[in-house]
Design a protein around this motif. Structure first.
Motif, PDB file in Angstrom:
ATOM      1  N   THR A 151       0.822  -1.210   0.000  1.00 36.96           N
ATOM      2  CA  THR A 151       0.000   0.000   0.000  1.00 36.96           C
ATOM      3  C   THR A 151       0.855   1.258   0.000  1.00 36.96           C
ATOM      4  N   ILE A 152       1.894   1.272   0.814  1.00 37.26           N
ATOM      5  CA  ILE A 152       2.765   2.442   0.908  1.00 37.26           C
ATOM      6  C   ILE A 152       3.488   2.688  -0.413  1.00 37.26           C
ATOM      7  N   VAL A 153       3.957   1.616  -1.053  1.00 37.34           N
ATOM      8  CA  VAL A 153       4.709   1.761  -2.304  1.00 37.34           C
ATOM      9  C   VAL A 153       3.823   2.243  -3.449  1.00 37.34           C
ATOM     10  N   THR A 154       2.592   1.728  -3.527  1.00 39.12           N
ATOM     11  CA  THR A 154       1.752   1.972  -4.707  1.00 39.12           C
ATOM     12  C   THR A 154       0.657   3.007  -4.511  1.00 39.12           C
ATOM     13  N   ASN A 155       0.522   3.606  -3.325  1.00 45.68           N
ATOM     14  CA  ASN A 155      -0.572   4.543  -3.066  1.00 45.68           C
ATOM     15  C   ASN A 155      -0.671   5.684  -4.081  1.00 45.68           C
ATOM     16  N   PRO A 156       0.454   6.318  -4.499  1.00 47.19           N
ATOM     17  CA  PRO A 156       0.325   7.403  -5.480  1.00 47.19           C
ATOM     18  C   PRO A 156      -0.381   6.986  -6.768  1.00 47.19           C
ATOM     19  N   LEU A 157      -0.165   5.773  -7.209  1.00 43.97           N
ATOM     20  CA  LEU A 157      -0.818   5.304  -8.438  1.00 43.97           C
ATOM     21  C   LEU A 157      -2.314   5.098  -8.224  1.00 43.97           C
ATOM     22  N   TRP A 158      -2.713   4.702  -7.019  1.00 47.30           N
ATOM     23  CA  TRP A 158      -4.146   4.537  -6.749  1.00 47.30           C
ATOM     24  C   TRP A 158      -4.834   5.894  -6.644  1.00 47.30           C
ATOM     25  N   VAL A 159      -4.109   6.907  -6.177  1.00 47.12           N
ATOM     26  CA  VAL A 159      -4.657   8.271  -6.169  1.00 47.12           C
ATOM     27  C   VAL A 159      -4.935   8.713  -7.599  1.00 47.12           C
ATOM     28  N   VAL A 160      -3.990   8.465  -8.486  1.00 48.59           N
ATOM     29  CA  VAL A 160      -4.159   8.821  -9.899  1.00 48.59           C
ATOM     30  C   VAL A 160      -5.348   8.059 -10.489  1.00 48.59           C
ATOM     31  N   LYS A 161      -5.465   6.793 -10.159  1.00 48.26           N
ATOM     32  CA  LYS A 161      -6.585   5.998 -10.681  1.00 48.26           C
ATOM     33  C   LYS A 161      -7.923   6.587 -10.274  1.00 48.26           C
ATOM     34  N   THR A 162      -8.045   6.952  -8.984  1.00 48.96           N
ATOM     35  CA  THR A 162      -9.293   7.534  -8.499  1.00 48.96           C
ATOM     36  C   THR A 162      -9.590   8.856  -9.202  1.00 48.96           C
ATOM     37  N   ARG A 163      -8.567   9.704  -9.379  1.00 48.23           N
ATOM     38  CA  ARG A 163      -8.761  10.994 -10.051  1.00 48.23           C
ATOM     39  C   ARG A 163      -9.215  10.774 -11.501  1.00 48.23           C
ATOM     40  N   PHE A 164      -8.599   9.830 -12.186  1.00 47.64           N
ATOM     41  CA  PHE A 164      -8.984   9.535 -13.571  1.00 47.64           C
ATOM     42  C   PHE A 164     -10.443   9.104 -13.660  1.00 47.64           C
ATOM     43  N   GLN A 165     -10.852   8.246 -12.729  1.00 44.40           N
ATOM     44  CA  GLN A 165     -12.197   7.676 -12.800  1.00 44.40           C
ATOM     45  C   GLN A 165     -13.289   8.674 -12.460  1.00 44.40           C
ATOM     46  N   THR A 166     -12.958   9.736 -11.745  1.00 45.76           N
ATOM     47  CA  THR A 166     -13.977  10.720 -11.369  1.00 45.76           C
ATOM     48  C   THR A 166     -13.904  12.013 -12.174  1.00 45.76           C
ATOM     49  N   GLN A 167     -12.851  12.218 -12.948  1.00 46.80           N
ATOM     50  CA  GLN A 167     -12.725  13.516 -13.633  1.00 46.80           C
ATOM     51  C   GLN A 167     -13.711  13.663 -14.789  1.00 46.80           C
ATOM     52  N   GLY A 168     -14.287  12.564 -15.249  1.00 47.49           N
ATOM     53  CA  GLY A 168     -15.252  12.654 -16.336  1.00 47.49           C
ATOM     54  C   GLY A 168     -16.540  13.349 -15.944  1.00 47.49           C
ATOM     55  N   ILE A 169     -16.829  13.419 -14.635  1.00 50.57           N
ATOM     56  CA  ILE A 169     -18.075  14.051 -14.187  1.00 50.57           C
ATOM     57  C   ILE A 169     -17.800  15.289 -13.341  1.00 50.57           C
ATOM     58  N   ARG A 170     -16.549  15.720 -13.291  1.00 49.36           N
ATOM     59  CA  ARG A 170     -16.209  16.901 -12.502  1.00 49.36           C
ATOM     60  C   ARG A 170     -16.111  18.101 -13.444  1.00 49.36           C
ATOM     61  N   ALA A 171     -17.076  18.997 -13.352  1.00 45.64           N
ATOM     62  CA  ALA A 171     -17.119  20.151 -14.246  1.00 45.64           C
ATOM     63  C   ALA A 171     -16.068  21.182 -13.866  1.00 45.64           C
ATOM     64  N   GLY A 172     -15.458  21.774 -14.882  1.00 43.76           N
ATOM     65  CA  GLY A 172     -14.539  22.876 -14.659  1.00 43.76           C
ATOM     66  C   GLY A 172     -13.122  22.514 -14.276  1.00 43.76           C
ATOM     67  N   SER A 173     -12.855  21.232 -14.030  1.00 49.58           N
ATOM     68  CA  SER A 173     -11.501  20.849 -13.631  1.00 49.58           C
ATOM     69  C   SER A 173     -10.658  20.541 -14.863  1.00 49.58           C
ATOM     70  N   ILE A 174      -9.372  20.814 -14.771  1.00 49.57           N
ATOM     71  CA  ILE A 174      -8.455  20.521 -15.871  1.00 49.57           C
ATOM     72  C   ILE A 174      -8.124  19.033 -15.829  1.00 49.57           C
ATOM     73  N   PRO A 175      -8.426  18.285 -16.878  1.00 49.67           N
ATOM     74  CA  PRO A 175      -8.205  16.834 -16.839  1.00 49.67           C
ATOM     75  C   PRO A 175      -6.721  16.479 -16.830  1.00 49.67           C
ATOM     76  N   TYR A 176      -6.427  15.349 -16.224  1.00 51.93           N
ATOM     77  CA  TYR A 176      -5.065  14.842 -16.256  1.00 51.93           C
ATOM     78  C   TYR A 176      -4.832  14.185 -17.616  1.00 51.93           C
ATOM     79  N   LYS A 177      -3.637  14.381 -18.171  1.00 50.10           N
ATOM     80  CA  LYS A 177      -3.358  13.909 -19.529  1.00 50.10           C
ATOM     81  C   LYS A 177      -2.805  12.481 -19.562  1.00 50.10           C
ATOM     82  N   GLY A 178      -2.218  12.041 -18.488  1.00 49.79           N
ATOM     83  CA  GLY A 178      -1.648  10.704 -18.455  1.00 49.79           C
ATOM     84  C   GLY A 178      -1.171  10.379 -17.059  1.00 49.79           C
ATOM     85  N   THR A 179      -0.780   9.124 -16.842  1.00 39.83           N
ATOM     86  CA  THR A 179      -0.400   8.685 -15.505  1.00 39.83           C
ATOM     87  C   THR A 179       0.807   9.448 -14.971  1.00 39.83           C
ATOM     88  N   LEU A 180       1.892   9.502 -15.733  1.00 38.79           N
ATOM     89  CA  LEU A 180       3.101  10.188 -15.276  1.00 38.79           C
ATOM     90  C   LEU A 180       2.869  11.687 -15.142  1.00 38.79           C
TER      91      LEU A 180
END
Length: 340
Positions: A151-180
């Motif tokens: 969990t400690i090693v991979t947590n940043p990637l799970w944060v990115v995953k959650t942001r990706f999955q919710t940004q499609g319905i978040r109005a006005g936010s600048i989308p992330y372009k890729g994982t890195l």
């Protein structure tokens, strides 16, 4: 993992009973054995994550934003189907697979770290009577420590995953372009705290692994005893039964931590509805939504995780056995006692 490994958010890795029983054949403490475990686990995880990704997207959105506004009269499975249709119409096929790239990217280190720590602890904690069996308590300790390290090693990637999955319905936010790019942006805007948002409830989710793994081991042992066979010789049908029962029990008992984790991970640095921390999030969810708020998306999660666990565990067993046959360990030299 696997999260849910995950819990972790990712599917939790299956324990490797074959290696704990047969140390002479690709023993878990050897580099070759650990590599076989990690490759088999990552491959199985990719198969399962790809298969259930659309349901994972829906589950995360339920957890963070609640039930979607669909046509009246849609309940139960219709909500899931309606959500899939809504995502497909608004965001296209790509929207159904948001978050898959960081999930896949996290799988190899997820499984590599897990198996390295888990198998080392199993060897350290196993009995000294020659059977190499783990007690229930030792199995829980090994699974929990391995889950924490993963969990400690991979947590940043799970944060990115959650942001990706919710940004499609978040109005006005600048989308992330890729994982890195997302990792760099979160680190720049929010610092290390942003990359490790949701870590505390994610660590609490280790209880999921601590329940799932021993349950999986015990169910397999029961099925092997019932069929008068060994754990390694169990059919894939028995593995599927053991993995699904263990997953349902662990997921249901530990689900609330996933809601808290997802909401904390979804927060941006300048979010208006920012939770101050784990306790603040729990308090606000309870006051606004009651106990039901902690189980948002639970049905979808079970619909997602149960087949995912079956796919992961059975795929792992098949791939692991294939790798062992493909790269057989060199036979150990026979030491004969001196004859007097």
């Amino acid at each position: 993992m696997p999260g849910d490994v995950a819990t972790s958010p990712a599917p939790a890795p299956p324990s490797v009973s074959s290696s704990s029983q047969n140390h002479h054949h690709h023993g878990p403490t050897t580099a070759r054995g650990l590599l076989c475990h990690a490759v088999a686990g990552a491959s199985a995880g990719v198969v399962a994550a790809t298969f259930v990704c659309p349901l994972d997207v829906i589950k995360t959105r339920f957890q963070v934003h609640g039930w979607p506004k669909l046509a009246t009269g849609t309940i139960g499975g219709s909500v899931i189907i309606g959500s899939l249709q809504q995502i497909a119409q608004r965001e296209g096929f790509r929207g159904m697979y948001r978050g898959l790239s960081p999930t896949v990217l996290a799988l190899l280190p997820n499984w590599a770290v897990y198996f390295t720590v888990y198998e080392q602890l199993k060897s350290l904690l196993s009995s000294n009577d020659g059977s190499h069996q783990l007690s229930l308590g030792a199995n829980v300790v090994a699974a929990s420590c391995a889950g924490a390290a993963t969990t400690i090693v991979t947590n940043p990637l799970w944060v990115v995953k959650t942001r990706f999955q919710t940004q499609g319905i978040r109005a006005g936010s600048i989308p992330y372009k890729g994982t890195l790019a997302a990792l760099r942006r979160i680190a720049h805007e929010e610092g290390i705290r942003g990359l490790y948002s949701g870590l505390v409830p994610a660590l609490a989710g280790i209880s999921h692994v601590a329940i799932q793994f021993p349950a999986y081991e015990k169910i397999k042992a029961y099925l092997a005893e019932r069929d008068n066979t060994t754990v390694e010789a169990l059919s894939f049908g028995d593995v599927a039964v053991a993995s699904s029962l263990a997953k349902v029990a662990a997921s249901t008992l530990t689900y609330p931590h996933e809601v808290v984790r997802s909401r904390l991970q979804d927060q941006r640095a300048h979010s208006d509805a920012r939770y101050k921390g784990v306790i603040d999030c729990i308090r606000k969810v309870y006051h606004k939504e009651g106990v039901a708020g902690f189980y948002r998306g639970c049905a979808t999660n079970l619909l997602r995780t149960t087949p995912a666990a079956v796919i992961t565990f059975t795929s792992f067993e098949m791939i692991h056995r294939f790798l062992i046959d493909l790269f057989p360990a060199e036979p150990e030299p026979q030491i004969h006692p001196l004859k007097h």
